[in-house]
Scaffold this motif. Structure first.
Motif, PDB file in Angstrom:
ATOM      1  N   PHE A 143       9.350  83.990  45.576  1.00  0.00           N
ATOM      2  CA  PHE A 143       8.410  85.101  45.661  1.00  0.00           C
ATOM      3  C   PHE A 143       6.968  84.608  45.782  1.00  0.00           C
ATOM      4  CE2 PHE A 143      12.147  87.067  43.774  1.00  0.00           C
ATOM      5  CZ  PHE A 143      12.261  88.242  44.495  1.00  0.00           C
ATOM      6  N   GLN A 144       6.563  83.592  45.037  1.00  0.00           N
ATOM      7  CA  GLN A 144       5.227  83.038  45.231  1.00  0.00           C
ATOM      8  C   GLN A 144       5.114  82.483  46.648  1.00  0.00           C
ATOM      9  OE1 GLN A 144       2.553  83.140  42.912  1.00  0.00           O
ATOM     10  NE2 GLN A 144       1.466  82.548  44.784  1.00  0.00           N
ATOM     11  N   ASP A 145       6.190  81.922  47.150  1.00  0.00           N
ATOM     12  CA  ASP A 145       6.333  81.659  48.582  1.00  0.00           C
ATOM     13  C   ASP A 145       6.964  82.908  49.175  1.00  0.00           C
ATOM     14  OD1 ASP A 145       7.072  80.951  51.159  1.00  0.00           O
ATOM     15  OD2 ASP A 145       8.775  79.746  50.495  1.00  0.00           O
ATOM     16  N   PRO A 146       6.236  83.679  49.983  1.00  0.00           N
ATOM     17  CA  PRO A 146       6.791  84.939  50.488  1.00  0.00           C
ATOM     18  C   PRO A 146       7.995  84.748  51.403  1.00  0.00           C
ATOM     19  CG  PRO A 146       4.719  84.424  51.591  1.00  0.00           C
ATOM     20  CD  PRO A 146       4.870  83.449  50.462  1.00  0.00           C
ATOM     21  N   PHE A 147       8.179  83.528  51.915  1.00  0.00           N
ATOM     22  CA  PHE A 147       9.283  83.254  52.835  1.00  0.00           C
ATOM     23  C   PHE A 147      10.415  82.485  52.158  1.00  0.00           C
ATOM     24  CE2 PHE A 147       5.251  82.704  55.415  1.00  0.00           C
ATOM     25  CZ  PHE A 147       5.177  84.036  55.785  1.00  0.00           C
ATOM     26  N   TRP A 148      10.470  82.551  50.820  1.00  0.00           N
ATOM     27  CA  TRP A 148      11.367  81.675  50.061  1.00  0.00           C
ATOM     28  C   TRP A 148      12.830  81.831  50.438  1.00  0.00           C
ATOM     29  CZ3 TRP A 148      15.026  83.475  46.416  1.00  0.00           C
ATOM     30  CH2 TRP A 148      14.977  84.852  46.150  1.00  0.00           C
ATOM     31  N   ARG A 149      13.268  83.048  50.705  1.00  0.00           N
ATOM     32  CA  ARG A 149      14.683  83.253  51.023  1.00  0.00           C
ATOM     33  C   ARG A 149      15.070  82.503  52.296  1.00  0.00           C
ATOM     34  NH1 ARG A 149      13.603  88.881  49.331  1.00  0.00           N
ATOM     35  NH2 ARG A 149      14.813  89.346  47.451  1.00  0.00           N
ATOM     36  N   GLY A 150      14.295  82.717  53.347  1.00  0.00           N
ATOM     37  CA  GLY A 150      14.576  82.039  54.608  1.00  0.00           C
ATOM     38  C   GLY A 150      14.401  80.535  54.499  1.00  0.00           C
ATOM     39  N   ASP A 151      13.380  80.104  53.752  1.00  0.00           N
ATOM     40  CA  ASP A 151      13.139  78.671  53.586  1.00  0.00           C
ATOM     41  C   ASP A 151      14.329  77.985  52.929  1.00  0.00           C
ATOM     42  OD1 ASP A 151      10.627  78.789  54.732  1.00  0.00           O
ATOM     43  OD2 ASP A 151       9.576  78.992  52.826  1.00  0.00           O
ATOM     44  N   LEU A 152      14.839  78.571  51.844  1.00  0.00           N
ATOM     45  CA  LEU A 152      15.949  77.949  51.122  1.00  0.00           C
ATOM     46  C   LEU A 152      17.233  77.965  51.948  1.00  0.00           C
ATOM     47  CD1 LEU A 152      15.378  79.197  47.464  1.00  0.00           C
ATOM     48  CD2 LEU A 152      14.693  77.035  48.508  1.00  0.00           C
ATOM     49  N   GLU A 153      17.428  79.010  52.735  1.00  0.00           N
ATOM     50  CA  GLU A 153      18.597  79.047  53.614  1.00  0.00           C
ATOM     51  C   GLU A 153      18.532  77.935  54.657  1.00  0.00           C
ATOM     52  OE1 GLU A 153      19.186  82.864  55.346  1.00  0.00           O
ATOM     53  OE2 GLU A 153      19.631  83.856  53.439  1.00  0.00           O
ATOM     54  N   GLU A 154      17.334  77.700  55.220  1.00  0.00           N
ATOM     55  CA  GLU A 154      17.181  76.649  56.218  1.00  0.00           C
ATOM     56  C   GLU A 154      17.364  75.267  55.593  1.00  0.00           C
ATOM     57  OE1 GLU A 154      16.083  74.874  60.070  1.00  0.00           O
ATOM     58  OE2 GLU A 154      17.198  76.606  59.304  1.00  0.00           O
ATOM     59  N   ILE A 155      16.816  75.074  54.392  1.00  0.00           N
ATOM     60  CA  ILE A 155      17.006  73.795  53.703  1.00  0.00           C
ATOM     61  C   ILE A 155      18.493  73.522  53.486  1.00  0.00           C
ATOM     62  CG2 ILE A 155      16.666  72.559  51.531  1.00  0.00           C
ATOM     63  CD1 ILE A 155      13.958  74.024  51.298  1.00  0.00           C
TER      64      ILE A 155
END
Length: 449
Positions: free
Chosen positions: A172-184
């Motif tokens: 949430f502090q990273d607004p793109f966290w969901r997509g970022d973690l999926e890509e990682i």
């Protein structure tokens, strides 16, 4: 914080309730005054691209709503009652108590209250996250470390080769966290690793957290936040960790990242190189495809770059835009107040990518100071792009610069699955930067504006 700042970029430590909510079927219990939980949610979820309540956020968050009675007589009985009610009514796999300013000031021992329930076999963890103790980044680390200490506990690791726990962006502090973690998770799985991503849709929830001690190694994708978590796991379970100090964005950095991770994990190089080759082929096929647009609209494209974000995000995005898109760095503003030792890591990492990036790097959490610096530097506004929050959008419009969204607060876009991380994220960032041309309304084919 020792002074008043304009345009804060993060919440207080209690905002770590969002860290709890990012774990599937985990629920926070707030021991704080009325409004604390809702304000934290408003900034870190609604103000992060309207990311929604999810499984148990928003108005569903349990809170003692402490008042005068708790201040005078103590609030531990109220907290005990609230935990009992949450355990009876709410369907969760883990409950994390977070204390606010009022309860910590009067001396309520939230951790001891939580421990009494844990001793009875309930999945309850206690933390002290008063707002005056630090920011949402600090709260995030406190919550994660508390879960490790109190919920996972002292267990004997059963190490599985190829298993990695990932600690990266702050949910949430990273607004793109969901997509970022999926890509990682996607790119690490592609090179042959088993990944505990721990947060978001790609996580199996509590079973992954219990599996943390069994990892071959921990991967920290951050120059700052998460360092203490990795150090705790090394001390507690003797799990080594690899710290990659810059967010890998685009073809060059992501391939470098995967090779370094593969070497640390002891993976065979042949399948890793095949996976990288496949990803790079796709990435650069799309990359070349944008050349028609560049040729048609080159007079409208940005030249100068300003990026405003935290120490995880702003450096990585800036490095990609400078080294692969050819933008000229004019200002990289890190807003999360990293410790001096971490500042050195960030500076050295950027210098290794491009000395110009390190030369324009500033550690500044005051939005007013950032705005003044950009206004002073931005003499070529028609040819610049500012990546940042909704505040930077207003600045960009005022100085006739282009803009794209990067960091909180974001209250003019809706974010579901969005990422600038990795190969796919790099492509998305190219789209955002070049699409910004049309926000000016005056861009036309081969025009000079």
């Amino acid at each position: 914080m020792s002074e008043i700042i304009e345009q804060p970029r993060y919440g207080c430590a209690l905002s770590a309730q969002q860290t709890v909510l990012a774990i599937p079927r985990a629920l926070p219990i707030i021991h704080a005054g009325p409004g604390c939980a809702s304000k934290a949610f408003s900034f870190a979820a609604t103000g992060a691209g309207f990311q929604g309540e999810g499984y148990g956020g928003g108005s569903h968050i349990s809170s003692t709503n402490t008042g005068e009675s708790e201040v005078i007589f103590g609030g531990e009985p109220s907290l005990e009652k609230e935990i009992k009610g949450a355990l009876k009514i709410l369907d969760g796999d883990l409950f994390v108590v977070l204390s606010g300013c009022t309860s910590d000031i009067v001396g309520d021992d939230s951790i001891s209250v939580a421990e009494r329930f844990a001793a009875q076999g309930y999945p309850v963890v206690g933390t002290e996250t008063a707002g005056f103790k630090g920011s949402s980044y600090y709260g995030h680390e406190i919550v994660v470390k508390s879960i490790i200490e109190q919920f996972i506990g002292d267990v004997k690791p059963q190490v599985r080769h190829g298993l990695v726990n990932v600690f990266a962006v702050v949910p949430f502090q990273d607004p793109f966290w969901r997509g970022d973690l999926e890509e990682i998770k996607r790119i690490l799985t592609n090179i042959g690793l088993e990944v505990n991503i721990l947060f978001g849709n790609g996580s199996a929830g509590i079973s992954e957290w219990r599996d943390i001690p069994n990892a071959q190694f921990n991967l920290l994708i951050s120059p700052s936040t998460g360092t203490e978590i990795a150090e705790l796991l090394e001390a507690k379970y003797q799990t080594p960790y690899l710290q990659y100090p810059i967010l890998p964005v685009g073809g060059v950095e992501t391939s470098r990242f995967l090779r370094e991770v593969a070497a640390f994990a002891g993976l065979s190089s042949l399948p890793v190189e095949k996976a990288i080759e496949k990803e790079e082929r796709r990435f650069y096929d799309y990359f070349v495809a944008v050349s028609d647009f560049i040729g048609e609209y080159w007079n409208n494209l940005p030249v100068d770059l300003y990026a405003v974000g935290d120490s995880i995000y702003a450096p990585g995005v800036s490095s990609f835009l400078v080294n692969e898109l050819g933008l000229v760095p004019r200002g990289v503003y890190v807003t999360d107040e990293p410790q001096p030792a971490w500042q050195s890591v960030i500076t050295e990492t950027l210098a290794a990518r491009d000395s110009r990036l390190a030369a324009v790097l500033k550690f500044e959490n005051d939005g007013g100071a950032i705005e003044m610096d950009i206004r002073e530097k931005d003499k070529n506004a028609g040819k610049s792009i500012i990546l940042g929050s909704s505040w930077e959008k207003f600045l960009a419009v005022d100085v006739d610069s282009l803009y794209a969204y990067l960091s909180l607060p974001l209250d003019e876009i809706v974010i579901l699955n969005h990422s600038y991380m990795g190969y796919s994220g790099g492509l998305r960032l190219i789209e955002e930067v070049y699409s910004a041309v049309f926000k000016r309304k005056t861009a036309t084919s081969r025009s000079i504006v």
